[in-house]
Motif scaffolding. Structure first.
Motif, short mmCIF file in Angstrom:
data_model
loop_
_atom_site.label_atom_id
_atom_site.label_comp_id
_atom_site.label_asym_id
_atom_site.label_seq_id
_atom_site.Cartn_x
_atom_site.Cartn_y
_atom_site.Cartn_z
N GLY A 147 0.64 -1.15 0.08
CA GLY A 147 -0.05 0.02 0.12
C GLY A 147 0.68 1.32 0.08
N LEU A 148 2.12 1.11 0.15
CA LEU A 148 2.89 2.43 0.07
C LEU A 148 3.36 2.78 -1.25
CD1 LEU A 148 5.48 1.70 3.25
CD2 LEU A 148 3.22 3.20 3.17
N LEU A 149 3.10 2.02 -2.32
CA LEU A 149 3.77 2.39 -3.83
C LEU A 149 3.24 3.49 -4.00
CD1 LEU A 149 3.56 -1.47 -4.88
CD2 LEU A 149 5.71 -0.05 -4.62
N PRO A 150 1.89 3.88 -4.08
CA PRO A 150 1.29 5.25 -4.32
C PRO A 150 2.31 6.38 -3.87
CG PRO A 150 -0.45 3.78 -3.87
CD PRO A 150 0.83 3.16 -3.56
N LEU A 151 2.31 6.12 -2.52
CA LEU A 151 3.14 7.35 -1.67
C LEU A 151 4.54 7.50 -2.21
CD1 LEU A 151 3.71 9.17 0.85
CD2 LEU A 151 4.27 7.10 2.27
N VAL A 174 5.34 -8.35 -9.05
CA VAL A 174 5.18 -7.50 -10.11
C VAL A 174 4.98 -6.18 -9.93
CG1 VAL A 174 3.43 -7.05 -12.25
CG2 VAL A 174 4.09 -9.57 -11.53
N ALA A 175 3.94 -5.68 -8.92
CA ALA A 175 3.85 -4.26 -8.62
C ALA A 175 5.30 -3.48 -8.31
CB ALA A 175 2.80 -4.09 -7.69
N PHE A 176 5.88 -4.46 -7.34
CA PHE A 176 7.26 -4.04 -6.77
C PHE A 176 8.21 -3.85 -8.08
CE2 PHE A 176 5.37 -6.00 -3.31
CZ PHE A 176 5.64 -5.05 -2.14
N ALA A 177 8.23 -4.68 -9.00
CA ALA A 177 9.18 -4.47 -10.25
C ALA A 177 8.95 -3.40 -11.07
CB ALA A 177 9.00 -5.88 -10.85
N HIS A 178 7.36 -3.08 -11.25
CA HIS A 178 7.38 -2.11 -12.11
C HIS A 178 7.32 -0.67 -11.75
CE1 HIS A 178 4.90 -5.27 -14.64
NE2 HIS A 178 6.21 -5.33 -14.66
N GLN A 179 7.44 -0.59 -10.20
CA GLN A 179 7.35 0.81 -9.63
C GLN A 179 8.54 1.13 -8.96
OE1 GLN A 179 3.71 2.26 -8.05
NE2 GLN A 179 2.71 0.19 -8.72
N LEU A 204 11.77 -3.76 -17.74
CA LEU A 204 12.08 -2.24 -18.23
C LEU A 204 11.09 -1.90 -19.15
CD1 LEU A 204 15.86 -2.30 -19.26
CD2 LEU A 204 15.00 -1.60 -17.00
N GLU A 205 10.32 -2.91 -19.80
CA GLU A 205 9.47 -2.60 -20.78
C GLU A 205 7.93 -2.21 -20.06
OE1 GLU A 205 9.00 -6.13 -23.05
OE2 GLU A 205 11.07 -5.66 -23.95
N HIS A 206 7.72 -2.88 -18.92
CA HIS A 206 6.44 -2.37 -18.15
C HIS A 206 6.68 -1.74 -17.05
CE1 HIS A 206 4.64 -5.73 -20.80
NE2 HIS A 206 5.43 -6.37 -20.53
N GLY A 207 7.77 -1.33 -16.67
CA GLY A 207 8.06 -0.63 -15.37
C GLY A 207 8.81 0.77 -15.66
N LYS A 208 9.31 1.18 -14.64
CA LYS A 208 10.05 2.41 -14.72
C LYS A 208 11.51 2.49 -14.44
CE LYS A 208 9.84 5.31 -11.07
NZ LYS A 208 9.42 6.29 -10.07
N ALA A 209 11.90 1.43 -14.23
CA ALA A 209 13.48 1.08 -13.93
C ALA A 209 14.30 1.55 -14.97
CB ALA A 209 13.50 -0.48 -13.42
N THR A 210 15.50 2.00 -14.47
CA THR A 210 16.55 2.28 -15.29
C THR A 210 17.61 1.34 -15.20
OG1 THR A 210 17.72 3.38 -13.37
CG2 THR A 210 16.13 4.75 -15.00
N LEU A 211 17.29 0.25 -14.31
CA LEU A 211 18.63 -0.53 -14.22
C LEU A 211 18.06 -1.96 -13.52
CD1 LEU A 211 21.62 -1.27 -13.97
CD2 LEU A 211 21.38 -0.79 -11.73
#
Length: 314
Positions: A147-151, A174-179, A204-211
């Motif tokens: 529940g902290l991901l939006p914050l 998945v949610a952790f990986a993509h955010q 990388l394709e579905h999330g915001k990660a740079t690495l």
């Protein structure tokens, strides 16, 4: 320029490990076997990452749920002794625990008792003040952190996470990986090199990660950058002088802290990725040199000295 109270905030992931040393990771014949003395250790991934950063000299804050039980008291005594800044909420079902079998080669198998209720969530109002005072957040994949991901997205802080032994499919991660901006994982469940690159690319394709970094035990690690195109393999560094492999519990957490310590250090991250990987691998190898979970942490001076190539043993 904003001045932060903490260099890094670690959210979630403390518990107690019971370590049982065995000859091999298999059930022996019969109904019992003698083993060396069994010990309990303050452990789990958030503990290892928070203490790893702390011993590397970063201003570290750690928050989590904790049981009001003997295991929770053991955690608080340890943090008081080590000087780790820790704030907690009472865990309704007590402190998480694990029983880990460790064989003669230092390999381990863990029976994990997470015990937090499935619907437990860390209140954003508890986490928010700590997030606001921190430059970077490392978010453990504990379910109560979901529940902290939006914050965290709203905060503008950079976020790292460790997906551990993810198979690339299980929905929990998945949610952790993509955010997260920086994603670590183990290659243990990816079924070989052919499955590794598609999973890393999908992050990388579905999330915001740079690495994305996938650690691979004795085979080193694999790294994919958003600007890099293809997965790069880095061999393991081997053992460090005077430190044989005794126990691999906590090696992945140590890799994360060593890598991020170098990443935070003002380096040119695009061209000096090798230095970050080397720092992570040296920190991980150092952690394997003593028995028990999170029983030894490399400091910044030792890490810098040990990343000079002549000091690495094959």
């Amino acid at each position: 320029m904003t001045e932060f109270e903490y260099d890094v905030l670690v959210i979630g992931g403390v518990g107690v490990d019971t370590i049982v040393r065995v000859d091999e990771l298999a059930v022996p014949v019969g109904d019992s076997v003698h083993v060396p003395p069994i010990h309990d250790y303050v452990a789990h991934t958030g503990n290892g990452v928070a203490l790893g950063f702390h011993y590397l000299g970063l201003r570290t804050k750690f928050i989590d749920y904790l049981g009001e039980d003997e295991q929770g008291a053991q955690v608080l005594r340890a943090y008081d002794r080590q000087g780790l800044d820790f704030s907690w909420l009472p865990a309704p079902h007590g402190t998480p625990r694990s029983v880990n079998l460790v064989d003669r080669e230092g390999r381990r198998f863990s029976y994990y008792d997470g015990r937090h209720p499935a619907d437990l969530r860390m209140p954003p109002e508890f986490a928010r003040p700590h997030v606001e005072r921190s430059r970077h957040v490392h978010l453990s994949i504990s379910n109560h952190n979901r529940g902290l991901l939006p914050l965290l997205q709203e905060s503008g802080r950079t976020v790292s996470t460790d997906l551990h032994a993810w198979d690339g499919v299980h929905s929990h991660q998945v949610a952790f990986a993509h955010q997260a901006d920086l994603v670590f994982m183990s290659a243990a469940e990816l079924g070989g090199e052919g499955a590794l690159e598609p999973v890393m690319q999908s992050v990388l394709e579905h999330g915001k990660a740079t690495l994305v970094v996938a650690t691979d035990g004795a085979d080193g690690c694999h790294v994919l950058q958003r600007k890099g195109g293809t997965v790069r393999h880095f061999p393991a560094v081997g053992t460090l002088p005077g430190r044989s492999i005794v126990d691999s519990n906590g090696a992945g957490d140590a890799f994360v802290t060593g890598f991020l310590h170098a990443w935070f250090g003002g380096r040119d991250r695009e061209t000096d990725l090798e230095s970050c990987v080397m720092a992570g691998q040296v920190a991980g190898a150092y952690a394997c040199g003593t028995a028990g979970t999170h029983t030894s942490f490399i400091d910044a001076a030792t890490l810098i000295a040990a990343t000079r190539p002549p000091l690495i043993s094959p």
